[in-house]
Design an enzyme around this catalytic site. Structure first.
Site, PDB file in Angstrom:
ATOM      1  N   LYS A 281       0.823  -1.204   0.000  1.00  0.00           N
ATOM      2  CA  LYS A 281       0.000   0.000   0.000  1.00  0.00           C
ATOM      3  C   LYS A 281       0.859   1.257   0.000  1.00  0.00           C
ATOM      4  CE  LYS A 281      -3.888  -0.247   2.048  1.00  0.00           C
ATOM      5  NZ  LYS A 281      -4.892  -0.508   3.086  1.00  0.00           N
TER       6      LYS A 281
ATOM      7  N   ARG B 148      -3.321   2.968   8.337  1.00  0.00           N
ATOM      8  CA  ARG B 148      -3.592   1.710   7.634  1.00  0.00           C
ATOM      9  C   ARG B 148      -2.356   0.837   7.618  1.00  0.00           C
ATOM     10  NH1 ARG B 148      -7.568   2.598   3.419  1.00  0.00           N
ATOM     11  NH2 ARG B 148      -8.544   4.640   3.674  1.00  0.00           N
TER      12      ARG B 148
ATOM     13  N   GLY C  78      -8.208  -7.897   4.560  1.00  0.00           N
ATOM     14  CA  GLY C  78      -8.987  -7.916   5.789  1.00  0.00           C
ATOM     15  C   GLY C  78      -8.233  -8.435   6.987  1.00  0.00           C
TER      16      GLY C  78
ATOM     17  N   MET D 136      -5.387  -7.263   8.278  1.00  0.00           N
ATOM     18  CA  MET D 136      -4.732  -6.270   9.116  1.00  0.00           C
ATOM     19  C   MET D 136      -5.738  -5.155   9.420  1.00  0.00           C
ATOM     20  SD  MET D 136      -1.792  -7.515   9.538  1.00  0.00           S
ATOM     21  CE  MET D 136      -1.055  -6.050  10.241  1.00  0.00           C
TER      22      MET D 136
ATOM     23  N   ARG E 162      -2.933  -1.574  -6.471  1.00  0.00           N
ATOM     24  CA  ARG E 162      -2.086  -2.757  -6.284  1.00  0.00           C
ATOM     25  C   ARG E 162      -2.433  -3.758  -7.376  1.00  0.00           C
ATOM     26  NH1 ARG E 162      -5.074  -4.930  -0.773  1.00  0.00           N
ATOM     27  NH2 ARG E 162      -7.139  -5.109  -1.693  1.00  0.00           N
TER      28      ARG E 162
ATOM     29  N   HIS F 289     -15.252  -9.498   1.975  1.00  0.00           N
ATOM     30  CA  HIS F 289     -14.159 -10.315   2.530  1.00  0.00           C
ATOM     31  C   HIS F 289     -14.226 -11.748   2.022  1.00  0.00           C
ATOM     32  CE1 HIS F 289     -12.402 -12.964   5.673  1.00  0.00           C
ATOM     33  NE2 HIS F 289     -11.430 -12.062   5.600  1.00  0.00           N
TER      34      HIS F 289
ATOM     35  N   SER G  67      12.980 -43.529  -9.984  1.00  0.00           N
ATOM     36  CA  SER G  67      11.868 -42.610  -9.781  1.00  0.00           C
ATOM     37  C   SER G  67      11.748 -42.379  -8.282  1.00  0.00           C
ATOM     38  CB  SER G  67      10.578 -43.208 -10.342  1.00  0.00           C
ATOM     39  OG  SER G  67       9.506 -42.337 -10.056  1.00  0.00           O
TER      40      SER G  67
ATOM     41  N   CYS H  85       7.799 -39.404  -8.640  1.00  0.00           N
ATOM     42  CA  CYS H  85       6.402 -39.768  -8.808  1.00  0.00           C
ATOM     43  C   CYS H  85       5.614 -39.657  -7.510  1.00  0.00           C
ATOM     44  CB  CYS H  85       6.264 -41.161  -9.406  1.00  0.00           C
ATOM     45  SG  CYS H  85       6.983 -42.448  -8.377  1.00  0.00           S
TER      46      CYS H  85
ATOM     47  N   TYR I  61      12.296 -35.559 -15.184  1.00  0.00           N
ATOM     48  CA  TYR I  61      10.873 -35.253 -15.274  1.00  0.00           C
ATOM     49  C   TYR I  61      10.231 -35.316 -13.888  1.00  0.00           C
ATOM     50  CZ  TYR I  61      10.045 -40.210 -14.568  1.00  0.00           C
ATOM     51  OH  TYR I  61      10.018 -41.459 -14.032  1.00  0.00           O
TER      52      TYR I  61
END
Lengths: 916, 916
Positions: free
Chosen positions: A33, A102, A111, A113, A346, A465, A801, A869, A889
């Site tokens: 912010k 704030r 919501g 803070m 933001r 919210h 694997s 895996c 992989y």
């Protein structure tokens, strides 16, 4: 002009003015912010004067429980600068400055803070405000809002108690609308609120405005380590030491009449990605009224009709900001007597759909490169596209929905209704699926929302919210379903004449905003035909170096995985097939006779009962073998031309047997009843057989390749079936590529013995069939010892694997079943573990062992193919780790293949998504 | 002279003549027996001419199942050399040479391998032998022996069937003595034996003497991989690829009349170590008669009276051989018509007592250095000194022994009687202790002998199979108990008018040779006052670098450990104390209320039942705390001035609770019976509480430091008690050295959190007591992850102690409880594992992880003290590994402290005992 705090160099700088912060985009220091305010201010946009106290100050505060030296003085100097700019003074009875205080962390925590508005009011300045605005009612309304907020957030008084004072006044005045109260009535409310605060807090409401400011800043700092903030950060994996900044902003008022208002808007639709301003505004209201969902706001396109000039200015600003940040923006603004003020910008949180669509759009628009577009989409976004949807056929038979609400976050959810977050948490810990229904949600509900399958509220809009949090979590949410009466106190909801109670089943289609009674089956979404996703994942494939395979046990799963981009099956679990209808009895025949059959084979002249056991064992295996040929034929056919890793039987055999405890109780009951007969005898024999397979710690017992070594006939049956299926496919002109995987190998000896057996069987079958299918034999690496002796194992394994589920269990010494219910939660909550290691691969322990295995394995067999895996294969952070480890992989469930493709691209780009 | 095979260089040499083998001491190549023959021959001692076929030939044979090329030709050439030397020819009908064919591996495997005597006889040569010896009866007796042996060993005919032929002949002749049969009767026996062999084997008995030789050599080679040989090697950890040599030796005959005989002797007493020839001889007998224990022989000292000259020559040879080998020798000899022939010399197997005594003697005699003396004693020898003995008080009340026999291998044993080895194996697998009673034992009985607590035979002498094998295993054995009638067929024994059946309890004191009915309690031996052992272990202490601590839970154990040389307690398990009388109820109170107490602490206003749970929890802890102060006071006092590592509570809590299965059955039964009432309600509540602690895999569940983190009050109670006990001792002028050990740490966070808690408690207590006891806080390293992050853990741990039991479980993924009963046996048997990793530390896996932990730990904290407290700490091979890893100490059970001291000395000397 006051001394510019930003030029002091003799002490640490804790405070920066938005207008001249030297590094306005520095979110680490200024929070999101604060950075937005500084950037907008310095870009010349209309922003109220403000200053930001840094996250470093917050961290210093956590350590000493006090402001760090110099911080307060710097804040006061900055305040003087704002006063100079606005021409007002905080606490000035004649012309008071009001400010908002704030919080603002690096990552948005919606919501979570606390914010205090209208700070600077007391019994004197409220008079000045009335004079200033020439609106006594406004001034007293602002004051009572301030007392309520400050009393709750800073002084810890129950919000309900304070709301009650206000509600009672409205009731006394015979109205439900705030706006109906007169100045006099509001003044009385303010006085009573102050008394309530003093009584509840045990100390008077502070009249000194500087004390108000100091206390408010401390409250924001304090909220950083509050339970709900900590819970939230644990849930979304944000570090606790980032700290929050505090923004002190000169107040502008959206509630000064019909030429005023306040709103929030996204530069594009955060749910669908549509390129059009999306948002809401409330005339004559303060920002909190929008976010809290107390009054239902008006869609932003209507602003064009009401205030065309303001709207045009706002649209221009929106375009500018989007171009600047190269991302969809989430804006907060206030219109005070016709003048537009930007309060926040933001990067917008958005649904997965919107993220994918806007990323692809922005490449088309030339705003983003393909690589940047990939970075704009988080794996969690893709995950959202994979949430289930109703089975349309079933929906048709489900009748009419009970009621409708806003489609706040898409997806279908089915669960038992619960009406409070604690109960939601408890029931999910007990293994239930729940839908959390609330009038509206607040940050205190977070832990229940995180557990629920879906969220339903009867109040609030698309930016309430509930809506914001649900979208971020990728969880189905229907908000503002006003037709549904949610009665939290009595744990029930009523709609369309039907009442459902806690524990009743409900289903919701949040894409359409519809709520149903009962259970409607869900199906996986049809993401295969999602054009934007396909485009994006195509770019991901161009970038990534890690292969993506899938874990699939059936031809159907394999086909789906292939359609989603998997280029092989990394894990086909054969034992799941054993549980299919009509097979379990044969499986039990095999298991219950296995030990006697073994004895029969060993003895020269086994007795008749052993001989019979052996025959039943072998007959059972023959039958299973026939089934298995069909199983393997199907999956190899579905993956024609691509590799399929088939794992031989793995789980402890007792998993296929009747429950030992149930049999014990049944036998005891039959005995007590004096029953006898063959039924009981058989049950007793069954119990005896089950006892022979009972283990103290089945996870560490007779399973994996140990089964194949003790009962080689089972493995032989499986391998024969694989070879037969492959030979048949080959003879049909297809290209089957089976890879046989031996589970739970921990020693060279196991690998050698199993490989020898397997090769013999495969060669025999292929010779008999006159076939020459190419195949490979490899192993799971899922034990620490396997990692340490990976070189010995690689001598006879053609691929590895990693089975990281088991490897995590043994490395940590955690049984997943036990740990997750008993202590893992507390471990993650208290920070002993940064993360649940079953969700995300543990880098310090498990990955280090993998590294050893990879080095040793490839040293012994250069070019050894290595994958993973375990379930980690579909977790983005773990995919990153796998990339760094140099795996070939990852393999994951079919539905997570798109996530893995994106995560692998991120890893190749060295990009760590911001939500991690 | 024939061609000397030893000079051929153009092919591999498979055969060596004893008289000119170039490296006569090479046991690897020639085997123990072949090396002994070669060395004795080349030293000029009287040895029959012989040659040896090498172990390499055996290994080649195992691969191809045939003689390697050239071997047979070399053997024939060597045979010709023997023929030249003796002037006889194999198969010469006029003047036949007879040979024995004997196996001989590197390590002696008593009775395990096969020997064939009198080879070279057939229907023709037997006539020649009769003429040669002028003794027809002798010749036919030799022939029938040869047919029996060859038939059984080479042709695989049942020994019983062949014995039966001979026994029937004796019966028909009305005698029980072999010697009563006439030549004519023996000739008939021989013919019938040949027919029996042909009938049973399905092929005729070979008349060709070269075929006899070839087949006999093959049989010896084959016996190397026979079941009993493989079993034996597995038991004593001899590699299977050593192979056996084959010795072909010209026969000399001890059964040629009263001036002939055969015997075995040790140069010193192998049971006590006394320096005096010890052995037996049988006049007019062949060697097999002695070893098989069929006729009871005469003690060797009597030989002095019968054949004074032979005895003197034998004594001189014994002294020479002992001086040559610097070790006690085990000799075989034959006297043929007054001439002494040495057939074998080898280092003598001996009891632990004898090993220690002779080693110390030989240092006194100047034969050995202290270091060599240490090497002469194996850890298993010391282990034998630790076998239990009867509690003397209990023996007195036990009445008279049933019967007596020879004290063949000392020690006391208590168990259920069994009469066959299979049953012995089965019952021990079911967890029973057994005593194996046999008329006499044979190699086929080995698997049962290895499992039995003690061995009892009614026949055979001190050198019978049972006696030799039992001594080597350090197992109590009473041999030749002729007063006891052992009836194997009917599974019972009778003595002193009492009959005991299979399954009845019996006790034996093998040091005295006494057998009792029933169970007599045993006590540990009083080795603390063993002068020779003390001397030897003193030398060991001078040599070793590894410290030796003990695992002890009570002051009594600690005192004993200290007396046995432990310089600290490496592991004091606190949870054992929880099971003491009068405590379990409080422990259960704590556990059953722990979860509710935790909830009560978390909630602002807990309800009454939670509050009550909390009170019971806390009260239970207070009571336990008082007990624990006494516990720790005692053990710290016993170890005054020495470190005591106290481990905080470790096992899963359900171990202290009633059985879940029992409660389930009881509740079900009560329900079925329609019972109600508070009893049942309470049982139901108890079951519910037990269920909350039930785990799928308790080994990997809520235990170790995880308990302390979830229920910090338990750990606080323990640590408070430790600090209080230490403060009290210090105030009494003693020097307590507590070290607090946190179990099952796997993460930095656990260590930090627990250390913080512990330090706070200790400091509070010490401050309150005004004491300044020094203490340390460290951890067990028993999880693979702990090894991988040992650097992180060492930041807050002052010492490490490897818990190798658990580390082995998690590294291999074996639950010890499950694996040992289910598959570990098969793994070791089939060679997948060289050894049970719970007995001996796994070098490739577990020790490699330890190495990582040690490196990382010492890198993070230089000089970090590291020990081991798993059961491996008392296993010699594991002690060797610990020495190589650079540990500071090993910790083992008190009784194994002497073993560890010796093993540590061996490690420092780089000596690996030959029995491994």
């Amino acid at each position: 002009m006051a001394v510019n705090v930003n030029t002091r160099v003799d002490a640490q700088r804790w405070v920066f003015l938005s207008k001249d912060a030297p590094d306005p985009g520095n979110k680490d220091l200024l929070g999101g912010k604060g950075a937005g305010l500084a950037q907008m201010t310095q870009a010349g946009l209309p922003v109220p004067p403000a200053f930001t106290i840094t996250t470093e100050a917050c961290n210093a505060y956590q350590e000493s429980n006090d402001f760090p030296p110099g911080m307060w003085e710097q804040a006061v100097e900055a305040l003087r600068e704002i006063e100079a700019e606005t021409g007002k003074r905080l606490g000035d009875a004649a012309d008071p400055l009001l400010v908002s205080v704030r919080s603002g962390a690096k990552f948005s925590m919606p919501g979570m803070m606390d914010t205090v508005l209208n700070l600077g009011l007391n019994d004197e300045t409220v008079q000045g405000l009335a004079r200033q605005t020439n609106n006594e009612r406004f001034a007293w309304d602002a004051y009572r809002r301030f007392i309520q907020m400050f009393g709750r957030i800073v002084m810890g008084v129950s919000g309900e108690k304070l709301d009650h004072v206000f509600d009672a006044a409205k009731k006394a005045a015979g109205t439900e609308q705030d706006t109906d109260l007169t100045a006099e009535q509001l003044r009385a409310v303010a006085q009573e609120l102050k008394q309530t605060v003093e009584r509840e807090a045990g100390r008077p409401f502070p009249t000194d405005v500087m004390e108000q400011l100091a206390l408010a800043i401390k409250a924001v700092f304090g909220s950083w380590m509050g339970k709900r903030a900590v819970d939230y950060r644990n849930e979304v994996h944000i570090a606790h030491d980032l700290g929050t900044a505090v923004n002190v902003v000169a107040m502008v008022f959206g509630n000064m009449g019909d030429d005023s208002g306040t709103g929030v808007a996204f530069t594009r639709n955060p749910s669908t990605g549509e390129k059009k301003l999306f948002g809401e505004f409330l005339p004559n209201a303060q920002g909190e009224d929008v976010v809290a969902g107390i009054r239902t706001p008006i869609v932003i396109s209507r602003m064009q009709e009401v205030w065309p000039e303001v709207y045009a200015e706002f649209q221009a600003i929106a375009d500018t900001l989007e171009a600047t940040y190269k991302d969809v923006q989430d804006l907060e603004f206030t219109v005070e007597r016709g003048k537009l003020y930007m309060l926040q910008t933001r990067n917008a949180k958005r649904t997965g759909r919107a993220a994918v669509v806007t990323a692809v759009q922005m490449v088309d628009e030339g705003i983003l490169s393909r690589e940047d577009a990939l970075k704009r989409v988080d794996p969690t976004h893709v995950q959202q596209l994979l949430v289930p949807q109703f089975d349309e056929a079933a929906r048709k038979t489900a009748g009419k929905p009970l009621g409708k609400g806003l489609a706040a976050s898409p997806g279908a959810a089915v669960g038992k209704l619960v009406f409070d977050p604690d109960r939601a948490e408890q029931m999910t810990l007990d293994g239930e699926s729940v839908i959390l229904a609330r009038k509206e949600t607040s940050p205190e509900d977070f832990h229940g929302m995180a557990r629920a399958k879906g969220i339903l509220t009867s109040r609030g809009g698309m930016t309430s919210h509930a809506a914001v949090v649900a979208r971020q979590m990728g969880k189905p949410c229907i908000a503002g379903a006003e037709e549904i009466d949610i009665d939290v106190a009595n744990r029930r909801l009523t709609a369309g004449g039907v009442t459902l109670y806690e524990g009743d089943w409900a289903s919701m289609d949040a894409a359409l905003g519809e709520v149903y009674a009962g259970r409607i089956p869900t199906v996986e979404p049809d993401i295969e035909r999602d054009r934007e996703l396909a485009t994006l994942l195509g770019w991901a494939d161009d970038v990534r170096t890690l292969g993506v395979h899938a874990n699939a046990d059936t031809p159907g799963e394999a086909t789906r995985a292939r359609a989603l981009g998997a280029v092989g099956i990394g894990l086909c679990r054969t034992e799941h097939m054993f549980r299919d209808e009509g097979r379990l009895e044969h499986v039990r025949d095999v298991i219950l006779n296995a030990l006697d059959a073994k004895r029969a084979r060993k003895e020269a002249t086994p007795d008749a009962s052993l001989q019979e056991a052996r025959e039943r064992y072998e007959a059972g295996l023959r039958t299973l073998g026939e089934f298995q040929v069909g199983d393997f034929y199907g999956i190899l056919k579905a993956m024609d031309g691509l590799p399929v890793i088939i794992r031989l039987i793995d789980p402890p055999l007792h998993e296929f047997l009747p429950s030992r405890e149930r049999l014990m109780v049944e036998v005891a009951l039959a005995d007590a009843a004096g029953r006898s007969g063959t039924d009981l005898d058989e049950m007793r024999l069954e119990l005896e057989a089950v006892e022979r397979f009972h283990e103290q710690n089945p996870m560490l017992g007779l399973r994996g390749c140990r089964l194949g070594i003790l009962f080689p006939e089972i493995v032989e049956m499986q391998v024969r079936a694989i070879a037969l299926a492959a030979a048949r496919l080959k003879s049909e002109g297809l290209d089957p590529r089976p890879k046989i995987m031996i589970p739970l190998v921990g020693t060279r000896g196991e690998m050698v013995m199993e490989r020898t057996l397997l090769e013999r069987v495969v060669k025999d079958v292929l010779a008999a069939e006159g076939s020459d299918v190419a195949y490979k034999i490899g192993t799971m690496i899922e034990l620490p010892r396997a990692c340490m002796v990976a070189d010995q194992i690689a001598e006879s394994a053609e691929f590895f694997s990693f089975g990281t589920n088991d490897l995590t269990q043994t490395t940590f010494g955690y049984s997943r079943d036990d740990a997750e219910g008993k202590f893992l939660g507390e471990y993650v909550e208290s920070g002993i573990l940064p993360i649940n290691p079953f969700e995300t691969l543990d880098r310090d322990g498990v990955a280090e062992l993998m590294k050893i295995a990879i080095e040793k394995g490839r040293k012994a067999r250069s070019g050894l193919e290595i994958g993973i895996c375990g379930e980690h294969g579909g977790d983005p952070a773990s995919v990153q780790t796998c990339h760094e480890l140099g795996l070939n992989y990852v393999s994951c469930s079919p539905g997570r293949v798109p996530i893995a493709r994106l995560a692998a691209a991120h890893a190749a780009l060295g990009h760590v998504p911001a939500d991690r």
